[in-house]
Design an enzyme around this catalytic site. Structure first.
Site, PDB file in Angstrom:
ATOM      1  N   ARG A  46       0.973  -1.020   0.064  1.00  0.00           N
ATOM      2  CA  ARG A  46       0.199   0.102   0.023  1.00  0.00           C
ATOM      3  C   ARG A  46       0.863   1.317  -0.062  1.00  0.00           C
ATOM      4  NH1 ARG A  46      -1.457   1.747   4.634  1.00  0.00           N
ATOM      5  NH2 ARG A  46      -2.016  -0.455   5.223  1.00  0.00           N
ATOM      6  N   TYR A  98     -16.648  17.137 -14.902  1.00  0.00           N
ATOM      7  CA  TYR A  98     -16.836  15.981 -14.952  1.00  0.00           C
ATOM      8  C   TYR A  98     -17.749  15.501 -13.812  1.00  0.00           C
ATOM      9  CZ  TYR A  98     -16.223  10.806 -14.685  1.00  0.00           C
ATOM     10  OH  TYR A  98     -16.500   9.279 -14.415  1.00  0.00           O
ATOM     11  N   ASP A 170      -7.323  19.411 -13.428  1.00  0.00           N
ATOM     12  CA  ASP A 170      -7.635  18.104 -14.128  1.00  0.00           C
ATOM     13  C   ASP A 170      -7.267  18.093 -15.516  1.00  0.00           C
ATOM     14  OD1 ASP A 170      -8.957  16.149 -15.341  1.00  0.00           O
ATOM     15  OD2 ASP A 170     -10.782  16.074 -14.084  1.00  0.00           O
ATOM     16  N   LYS A 195      -8.085   7.272 -19.144  1.00  0.00           N
ATOM     17  CA  LYS A 195      -8.708   7.738 -20.358  1.00  0.00           C
ATOM     18  C   LYS A 195      -7.243   7.863 -21.266  1.00  0.00           C
ATOM     19  CE  LYS A 195     -12.373   8.515 -18.054  1.00  0.00           C
ATOM     20  NZ  LYS A 195     -12.504   9.476 -17.425  1.00  0.00           N
TER      21      LYS A 195
END
Ligand SMILES: *Cc1c(COP(=O)(O)O)cnc(C)c1O
Length: 379
Positions: A46, A98, A170, A195
């Site tokens: 992690r 978004y 973003d 994306k």
């Protein structure tokens, strides 16, 4: 190093164990220690994993930052940024953004006492009136999704520097191939690596990149403490995606332009949203902060008719009707019922996301086939 070299080599080195050119997929949760604390820099996956670290270094390199972080999704990356805030803090966000970001802001973080202002930032001066002593973060998405508005990152960064507020951008739609927000003065760059970065519609992932060490340390702490990391297999796939980002983007831009120009000339099409048009209200800003105009194009058919829009997306054969964007294959979406369904209709329509709007993610197929497909679908 130039960008087209950084995508392949930036932040990367051959694996020290056997010299493998691609980092191995270290599919492990833990690492052997010779004595308590006697490890080789890795204790638990992690916190750190060598495959993920290789990817994080590549993220930092292509965005001209110093520190990269990979997350299990784009929203997990945004979530980590919001965890820098405290109850009572305020955020000024782009209004056309978004849908999932809007949902995270208004349905989760609002209840934790954070106040959001959604502001049209096409004129960068609009943000000044919303900044007060509680404002801690400006959240910018450009080009915006799905209306392709362009926001002047450099001018916004001048305001945020003056007011000591963090600026996060973003950069999912543009990718660092087209636009590098840290160079323009932003503090944090965020990606849905699902994306264009991944580029093959085969993974879900998020990224953050920053320059400042203190900010990086706070975000690494959140990444580890909250734990929304991505696995080594997906890290490997994203790293492989980055290596062709520049060649893919070149073709996305070329095909995006061809599709946008075809649609504007079509007698049945009313409006086409693409920042490459000289008539786009912020075309000059797009030209100055982006090296090209990308592969995202939105449009509305004449009559602004919902049934007509649905018919067009159903008729498409080469374009696949699907959520998401940025993969090698062309996709079509209907924002009002798909990606932006979580935004109330009145809010949506204020920014232009009408029921008849169609959003295209133009892929890297032959543009002749893409245009023929649109021709038959529009009829
Ligand atoms: C998809 C997307 C996100 C969210 O990313 P996920 O990887 O789906 O969590 C955020 N911003 C933009 C612009 C996106 O397109």
């Amino acid at each position: 190093m130039k960008f087209n070299t950084k995508t392949i080599h930036g932040g990367q080195k051959n694996d020290p164990a056997y010299g493998s050119v691609m980092p191995p997929i270290y599919q492990t949760s833990t690492y052997a220690q010779s004595t308590p604390g006697g490890h080789k820099g890795y204790e638990y996956s992690r916190t750190h994993n060598p495959t993920r670290n290789a990817l994080e270094n590549a993220f930092a390199s292509i965005e001209n930052g110093n520190y990269g972080m990979a997350f299990g999704s784009g929203l997990a990356a945004i979530d980590a940024v919001l965890k820098l805030l405290q109850p009572g803090d305020e955020v000024v966000s782009t209004n056309d953004l978004y849908g999932g970001s809007y949902r995270l802001f208004t349905k989760i973080y609002k209840d934790f006492g954070i106040k959001f202002h959604f502001v049209g930032m096409e004129n960068a001066d609009n943000i000044e009136g919303y900044i007060n002593e509680n404002t801690k973060l400006i959240w910018v998405e450009t080009p915006t999704n799905p209306m392709m508005n362009i926001i002047d990152i450099k001018t916004i960064a001048e305001v945020t520097k003056r007011k000591s507020v963090l600026l996060a951008v973003d950069n999912t739609f543009a990718t660092p191939y087209l636009q590098r927000p840290l160079d323009l003065g932003a503090d944090i760059v965020m990606h849905s690596a699902t994306k264009y970065i991944g580029g093959h519609s085969d993974l879900v992932m998020g990224a953050l990149v920053v320059k400042d060490q203190d900010l990086a340390n706070r975000l690494y702490f959140i990444q580890n403490a909250s734990g929304a990391i991505c696995g080594p297999q997906d890290s490997f796939l994203a790293l492989r995606g980055i290596k062709t980002l520049h060649v893919r983007m070149q073709r996305h831009c070329e095909n995006g332009k061809a599709v946008a120009e075809y649609l504007t000339k079509h007698p049945k099409i009313e409006k086409v949203y693409w920042p490459g048009f000289e008539s786009h209200p912020n075309h000059e800003i797009a030209k100055s902060q982006m090296s090209d105009f990308g592969g995202m194009v939105s449009f509305v058919a004449k009559g602004n008719n919902y049934e007509e829009a649905i018919k067009i997306v159903e008729n498409l054969k080469v374009f696949t009707l699907a959520e998401s964007l940025g993969g090698v294959e062309s996709l079509a979406g209907h924002p009002a019922s798909m990606t932006h369904a979580s935004i109330p209709k009145e809010e949506r329509e204020k920014t232009g996301v009408v029921d008849a709007l169609i959003r295209l993610s133009v892929g890297i197929e032959d543009k002749v086939d893409l245009i023929a497909d649109l021709r038959q679908a529009i009829g």
